[in-house]
Design a protein around this motif. Structure first.
Motif, PDB file in Angstrom:
ATOM      1  N   ASN A 186     126.889 -36.540  23.466  1.00  0.00           N
ATOM      2  CA  ASN A 186     126.213 -37.151  22.326  1.00  0.00           C
ATOM      3  C   ASN A 186     127.025 -38.259  21.682  1.00  0.00           C
ATOM      4  OD1 ASN A 186     123.628 -35.562  21.738  1.00  0.00           O
ATOM      5  ND2 ASN A 186     125.130 -33.948  22.126  1.00  0.00           N
ATOM      6  N   ILE A 187     127.894 -38.869  22.455  1.00  0.00           N
ATOM      7  CA  ILE A 187     128.666 -39.995  21.905  1.00  0.00           C
ATOM      8  C   ILE A 187     127.731 -41.169  21.640  1.00  0.00           C
ATOM      9  CG2 ILE A 187     130.859 -39.345  22.948  1.00  0.00           C
ATOM     10  CD1 ILE A 187     130.253 -41.325  25.206  1.00  0.00           C
ATOM     11  N   GLU A 188     128.241 -42.154  20.939  1.00  0.00           N
ATOM     12  CA  GLU A 188     127.422 -43.297  20.555  1.00  0.00           C
ATOM     13  C   GLU A 188     126.910 -44.054  21.790  1.00  0.00           C
ATOM     14  OE1 GLU A 188     129.180 -45.850  17.647  1.00  0.00           O
ATOM     15  OE2 GLU A 188     129.998 -44.135  16.528  1.00  0.00           O
ATOM     16  N   ASP A 189     125.703 -44.582  21.637  1.00  0.00           N
ATOM     17  CA  ASP A 189     125.046 -45.279  22.754  1.00  0.00           C
ATOM     18  C   ASP A 189     125.870 -46.460  23.259  1.00  0.00           C
ATOM     19  OD1 ASP A 189     121.612 -44.878  21.494  1.00  0.00           O
ATOM     20  OD2 ASP A 189     123.019 -43.487  22.447  1.00  0.00           O
ATOM     21  N   LYS A 190     126.551 -47.121  22.317  1.00  0.00           N
ATOM     22  CA  LYS A 190     127.286 -48.322  22.734  1.00  0.00           C
ATOM     23  C   LYS A 190     128.392 -47.990  23.739  1.00  0.00           C
ATOM     24  CE  LYS A 190     130.396 -48.208  18.741  1.00  0.00           C
ATOM     25  NZ  LYS A 190     130.830 -48.875  17.509  1.00  0.00           N
ATOM     26  N   MET A 211     110.002 -54.346  32.908  1.00  0.00           N
ATOM     27  CA  MET A 211     109.353 -54.221  31.594  1.00  0.00           C
ATOM     28  C   MET A 211     110.433 -53.937  30.547  1.00  0.00           C
ATOM     29  SD  MET A 211     106.501 -51.536  30.240  1.00  0.00           S
ATOM     30  CE  MET A 211     105.093 -52.346  30.974  1.00  0.00           C
ATOM     31  N   GLU A 212     110.295 -54.572  29.411  1.00  0.00           N
ATOM     32  CA  GLU A 212     111.277 -54.351  28.342  1.00  0.00           C
ATOM     33  C   GLU A 212     111.109 -52.947  27.768  1.00  0.00           C
ATOM     34  OE1 GLU A 212     111.402 -58.971  26.903  1.00  0.00           O
ATOM     35  OE2 GLU A 212     110.770 -57.404  25.522  1.00  0.00           O
ATOM     36  N   ASP A 213     112.250 -52.428  27.253  1.00  0.00           N
ATOM     37  CA  ASP A 213     112.251 -51.050  26.739  1.00  0.00           C
ATOM     38  C   ASP A 213     111.313 -50.897  25.539  1.00  0.00           C
ATOM     39  OD1 ASP A 213     115.776 -50.281  27.418  1.00  0.00           O
ATOM     40  OD2 ASP A 213     113.992 -50.360  28.694  1.00  0.00           O
ATOM     41  N   GLU A 214     111.232 -51.931  24.727  1.00  0.00           N
ATOM     42  CA  GLU A 214     110.345 -51.852  23.540  1.00  0.00           C
ATOM     43  C   GLU A 214     108.891 -51.650  23.966  1.00  0.00           C
ATOM     44  OE1 GLU A 214     112.519 -51.242  20.471  1.00  0.00           O
ATOM     45  OE2 GLU A 214     110.381 -51.612  20.224  1.00  0.00           O
ATOM     46  N   LYS A 215     108.507 -52.386  24.999  1.00  0.00           N
ATOM     47  CA  LYS A 215     107.116 -52.273  25.482  1.00  0.00           C
ATOM     48  C   LYS A 215     106.896 -50.917  26.128  1.00  0.00           C
ATOM     49  CE  LYS A 215     105.975 -57.081  25.981  1.00  0.00           C
ATOM     50  NZ  LYS A 215     105.905 -58.247  26.831  1.00  0.00           N
ATOM     51  N   LEU A 216     107.959 -50.421  26.761  1.00  0.00           N
ATOM     52  CA  LEU A 216     107.882 -49.094  27.396  1.00  0.00           C
ATOM     53  C   LEU A 216     107.649 -48.009  26.345  1.00  0.00           C
ATOM     54  CD1 LEU A 216     108.199 -48.095  30.293  1.00  0.00           C
ATOM     55  CD2 LEU A 216     110.621 -47.832  29.900  1.00  0.00           C
ATOM     56  N   TRP A 258     108.325 -37.803  27.691  1.00  0.00           N
ATOM     57  CA  TRP A 258     106.923 -37.902  27.300  1.00  0.00           C
ATOM     58  C   TRP A 258     106.663 -37.073  26.052  1.00  0.00           C
ATOM     59  CZ3 TRP A 258     102.737 -40.726  28.381  1.00  0.00           C
ATOM     60  CH2 TRP A 258     101.477 -40.241  28.040  1.00  0.00           C
ATOM     61  N   ASN A 259     107.254 -35.900  26.002  1.00  0.00           N
ATOM     62  CA  ASN A 259     107.065 -35.031  24.854  1.00  0.00           C
ATOM     63  C   ASN A 259     107.839 -35.506  23.630  1.00  0.00           C
ATOM     64  OD1 ASN A 259     105.366 -33.327  26.315  1.00  0.00           O
ATOM     65  ND2 ASN A 259     107.047 -32.025  27.021  1.00  0.00           N
ATOM     66  N   ALA A 260     108.966 -36.202  23.869  1.00  0.00           N
ATOM     67  CA  ALA A 260     109.812 -36.606  22.734  1.00  0.00           C
ATOM     68  C   ALA A 260     109.296 -37.852  22.038  1.00  0.00           C
ATOM     69  CB  ALA A 260     111.240 -36.825  23.225  1.00  0.00           C
ATOM     70  N   ILE A 261     108.643 -38.754  22.805  1.00  0.00           N
ATOM     71  CA  ILE A 261     108.166 -40.021  22.210  1.00  0.00           C
ATOM     72  C   ILE A 261     106.629 -39.990  22.212  1.00  0.00           C
ATOM     73  CG2 ILE A 261     108.172 -42.521  22.337  1.00  0.00           C
ATOM     74  CD1 ILE A 261     110.660 -42.346  24.104  1.00  0.00           C
ATOM     75  N   PRO A 262     105.924 -40.072  21.076  1.00  0.00           N
ATOM     76  CA  PRO A 262     106.530 -39.921  19.740  1.00  0.00           C
ATOM     77  C   PRO A 262     106.843 -38.459  19.473  1.00  0.00           C
ATOM     78  CG  PRO A 262     104.157 -40.217  19.583  1.00  0.00           C
ATOM     79  CD  PRO A 262     104.491 -40.228  21.022  1.00  0.00           C
ATOM     80  N   PRO A 263     107.429 -38.034  18.412  1.00  0.00           N
ATOM     81  CA  PRO A 263     107.712 -38.799  17.188  1.00  0.00           C
ATOM     82  C   PRO A 263     108.983 -39.650  17.249  1.00  0.00           C
ATOM     83  CG  PRO A 263     108.374 -36.522  16.915  1.00  0.00           C
ATOM     84  CD  PRO A 263     107.797 -36.614  18.284  1.00  0.00           C
ATOM     85  N   LYS A 264     109.838 -39.325  18.232  1.00  0.00           N
ATOM     86  CA  LYS A 264     111.099 -40.094  18.256  1.00  0.00           C
ATOM     87  C   LYS A 264     110.828 -41.535  18.689  1.00  0.00           C
ATOM     88  CE  LYS A 264     114.403 -36.435  18.942  1.00  0.00           C
ATOM     89  NZ  LYS A 264     115.403 -35.839  19.795  1.00  0.00           N
ATOM     90  N   HIS A 265     111.654 -42.412  18.140  1.00  0.00           N
ATOM     91  CA  HIS A 265     111.593 -43.829  18.546  1.00  0.00           C
ATOM     92  C   HIS A 265     113.032 -44.283  18.801  1.00  0.00           C
ATOM     93  CE1 HIS A 265     109.554 -47.842  18.557  1.00  0.00           C
ATOM     94  NE2 HIS A 265     110.806 -48.222  18.410  1.00  0.00           N
ATOM     95  N   PRO A 266     113.502 -44.048  20.052  1.00  0.00           N
ATOM     96  CA  PRO A 266     114.917 -44.330  20.310  1.00  0.00           C
ATOM     97  C   PRO A 266     115.245 -45.823  20.182  1.00  0.00           C
ATOM     98  CG  PRO A 266     113.762 -43.858  22.359  1.00  0.00           C
ATOM     99  CD  PRO A 266     112.797 -43.603  21.263  1.00  0.00           C
ATOM    100  N   ASN A 267     116.409 -46.085  19.639  1.00  0.00           N
ATOM    101  CA  ASN A 267     116.867 -47.486  19.549  1.00  0.00           C
ATOM    102  C   ASN A 267     117.296 -48.003  20.920  1.00  0.00           C
ATOM    103  OD1 ASN A 267     116.517 -47.599  16.772  1.00  0.00           O
ATOM    104  ND2 ASN A 267     118.521 -46.633  16.414  1.00  0.00           N
TER     105      ASN A 267
END
Lengths: 185, 321
Positions: free
Chosen positions: B12-16, A1-6, A55-64
C-alpha cells in the motif's frame, strides 16, 4: 485508451471497460501475479479475479491512478492465493526468497507493539522518500512486484551483485528505521 | 506467513513509488561501452586522416625525413655533382654553332635554410644573365616550410654561369639535364624552306607569263600553297631557334630547418634519426589534432548515430520484456 476514459466506462457500467482494461493491463497484472505464484493457470485465475474486483470497486471508488490501483488489487489477490497454496504445499520460488529476505529485516512479532497497518504504511512511505531513487526502485521492484534479481538487473542495466548489495543496504536501513520508530526486532 | 503486515504495508505504498519503479530507466553508458564508442571514433578518425596520405604523392608533407633519405644516399649527391660537372665540361659556344642545334633542359632541386635570400639570389642571377621566368609558383604547407617552383629561360651561353649562381645559399638535392640534338631536324627544315623558296621563284615566273585565266588560277593556287608551307616551316624554325638559344631550367627551392649531414658516423646518423624522428612525431601529433578538428563534425554525427542506435536497441529489448 486513456485511464480517465476507462474509469468513465466502469462508472457507466459499460462492459467494454473490462475488454479495454484487459487489452491495456493484462501483461502488467500477469507479471505481478506470476512473480508471486509462478504458475500460469493460477496467474490467469488471479487476473480474472482482479477484473471482477475492479468492476465491483468502480464505482464508488474513483482511483487517481488506475494502473497502480489495478496493480495493488492483483498483488493482494496473488498474495492471498499464495497463502492458500502455501497452506497446501511448500513452495520455493523467487517470491519465497524475497519473503525470507524481509524476514531478515524485521520479525513479525514486532508488530505486537505497533500494529496499526496505516502507521506502518506511513512509516514505509517516509522511509522510501529518503532513499536514493535507484535504491527505491530496486526495493519496490523486489518487494512490491516480487521481480527476480536477474530481471531487476536487466531492467536497470546493472549487475545482480549490485542489485543484491543495494537491497541488503536498504533492508538494513529499513530495520534501523523501524527500530527508531518503536518497532522491536 | 511471516511479515504479513510488512508485505501488506509495502503493498500500500504511494502510487508514485510504484510507478517510479517501472519507469524507463535513464540510459547511461557503462564505462566499457563508452570506451568502445571512443575507440571506434578514434579508429575512424585515424582512417580518415592517415589513409589519404598513402594516396598523396606529395612527399613534401614529410619533408625532413625525405631530405634525410636523400642525404644518406650518397649516390644522389654523386650523380648530382657528376651531372653538374658534366654541364661545366660542355662548351657552351658549341650549342649555338651552326653545325649543332641543342636544346638544353635542366631540373634542379634545392633546399635552403635562408629561403628569402635564396630567392633573391635567384632573381638577381636571372636578371644579370638576361633570363626570364616563364612560370612560377610559391606555396607553403602547414608546418610553414615554403616551396618555390619555377620554369626559367636562360640564354644558352649563360646557362652554366647561371647554374653556379642559382645554387648559392642553397644545397643541391637533385640535378638532371637532358640535351636534345635537333640539328638534323633543323637542317631538314632549313633545306625544305630553301627548296620551297626556289619553287616560289619559279612559280612567280610562270605567274607573270600565264596566258589564260585558268593557267593564272592554277599558278596562283600553287603559289598560295607554297607560301603557306613556307610560313609554317619558318615558324617552326623560329621556335627551334628560341629553344636552342634559351635553355630551360625547372627549379624547385624548398625551405628546410636543417641540412642533412653527409657523414658516415653511426652516432651522427643516430642523432639525426632521433632529431628527425622527434620532429616527425611532433608533426604527427599536430596532424592528428588538426585532423580531429577537421573531421569533428563527421565524428560527432557518427557518435550521435551510434548513441541513438543503442537507445533504440535498449528500448526494443525492454519492450520485449
Amino acid at each position: 485508451m486513456e485511464d480517465e476514459k476507462l474509469i468513465e466506462l466502469y462508472e457507466n457500467r459499460d462492459e467494454y471497460a473490462i475488454v479495454h482494461t484487459r487489452n491495456k493491463y493484462d501483461n502488467y497484472c500477469y507479471s505481478i501475479a506470476y512473480n508471486i505464484l509462478y504458475d500460469h493457470e493460477d496467474s490467469k485465475e488471479c487476473l480474472n479475479d482482479t477484473y471482477l474486483q475492479v468492476w465491483n470497486a468502480i464505482p464508488p471508488k474513483h482511483p487517481n491512478n488506475f494502473k497502480t490501483f489495478i496493480g495493488k488489487i492483483t498483488r493482494n489477490l496473488s498474495l492471498d492465493k499464495y497463502r492458500q497454496k502455501k497452506a497446501e504445499k511448500r513452495l520455493s520460488n523467487e517470491f519465497t526468497i524475497s519473503l525470507d529476505e524481509l524476514n531478515e529485516c524485521i520479525a513479525d512479532n514486532s508488530f505486537n507493539d505497533k500494529t496499526e497497518l496505516e502507521e506502518l504504511i506511513t512509516d514505509i512511505n517516509d522511509f522510501l522518500a529518503h532513499l536514493r531513487k535507484k535504491d527505491r526502485q530496486y526495493f519496490v521492484c523486489r518487494y512490491y512486484y516480487f521481480e527476480s534479481i536477474q530481471d531487476i538487473a536487466e531492467r536497470f542495466d546493472s549487475s545482480t551483485s549490485a542489485i543484491k548489495m543495494s537491497l541488503k543496504r536498504t533492508r538494513d536501513k529499513l530495520k534501523d528505521n523501524l527500530l527508531n520508530k518503536g518497532y522491536t526486532i | 506467513m511471516k511479515n504479513k503486515k510488512l508485505i501488506d504495508a509495502i503493498g500500500n505504498i504511494e502510487d508514485k513509488y510504484i510507478e517510479e519503479a517501472h519507469e524507463s530507466p535513464r540510459l547511461h553508458l557503462s564505462w566499457a561501452l563508452t570506451g568502445k564508442i571512443l575507440t571506434l571514433a578514434c579508429s575512424i578518425l585515424l582512417l580518415v586522416t592517415i589513409v589519404p596520405k598513402f594516396f598523396n604523392s606529395n612527399t613534401k608533407y614529410s619533408y625532413d625525413s625525405a631530405d634525410y633519405e636523400y642525404a644518406t644516399q650518397e649516390s644522389y649527391y654523386e650523380a648530382a655533382a657528376a651531372d653538374y660537372d658534366g654541364i661545366e665540361n660542355i662548351n657552351s659556344d658549341s650549342i649555338l654553332t651552326e653545325n649543332k642545334k641543342l636544346i638544353v633542359t635542366g631540373r634542379l632541386n634545392l633546399e635552403t635554410l635562408e629561403f628569402d635570400k635564396a630567392l633573391e639570389k635567384l632573381n638577381t642571377a636571372i636578371n644579370s644573365y638576361n633570363g626570364y621566368i616563364q612560370s612560377s609558383t610559391t606555396y607553403s604547407y602547414r608546418n610553414n616550410s615554403r616551396t618555390y617552383e619555377a620554369t626559367i629561360r636562360i640564354p644558352a651561353e649563360n646557362y652554366n654561369d647561371f647554374l653556379n649562381s642559382a645554387k648559392e645559399n642553397a644545397n643541391i638535392t637533385y640535378y638532371n639535364e637532358t640535351i636534345d640534338d635537333i640539328t638534323d631536324t633543323y637542317n631538314d627544315l632549313s633545306a625544305r624552306i630553301a627548296s620551297l623558296k626556289a619553287e616560289e621563284e619559279v612559280i612567280l615566273d610562270f605567274y607573270k607569263k600565264a596566258s589564260s585565266l585558268s593557267e593564272l588560277m592554277e599558278v596562283e593556287q600553287r603559289l598560295t600553297e607554297i607560301r603557306y608551307e613556307i610560313d609554317y616551316l619558318e615558324t617552326s624554325i623560329k621556335n627551334y631557334d628560341l629553344l636552342v638559344s634559351y635553355s630551360t631550367l625547372n627549379i624547385t627551392i624548398t625551405e628546410t630547418k636543417v641540412y642533412p649531414e653527409n657523414n658516415d658516423s653511426f652516432f651522427t646518423r643516430l642523432s639525426l634519426s632521433f632529431t628527425n624522428g622527434f620532429h616527425n612525431f611532433i608533426n604527427g601529433i599536430e596532424e592528428l589534432v588538426l585532423g580531429f578538428i577537421y573531421n569533428i563534425w563527421t565524428i560527432v554525427i557518427i557518435v550521435v548515430f551510434l548513441f541513438i542506435s543503442y537507445c533504440i536497441y535498449k528500448k526494443i529489448r525492454n519492450r520485449k520484456k
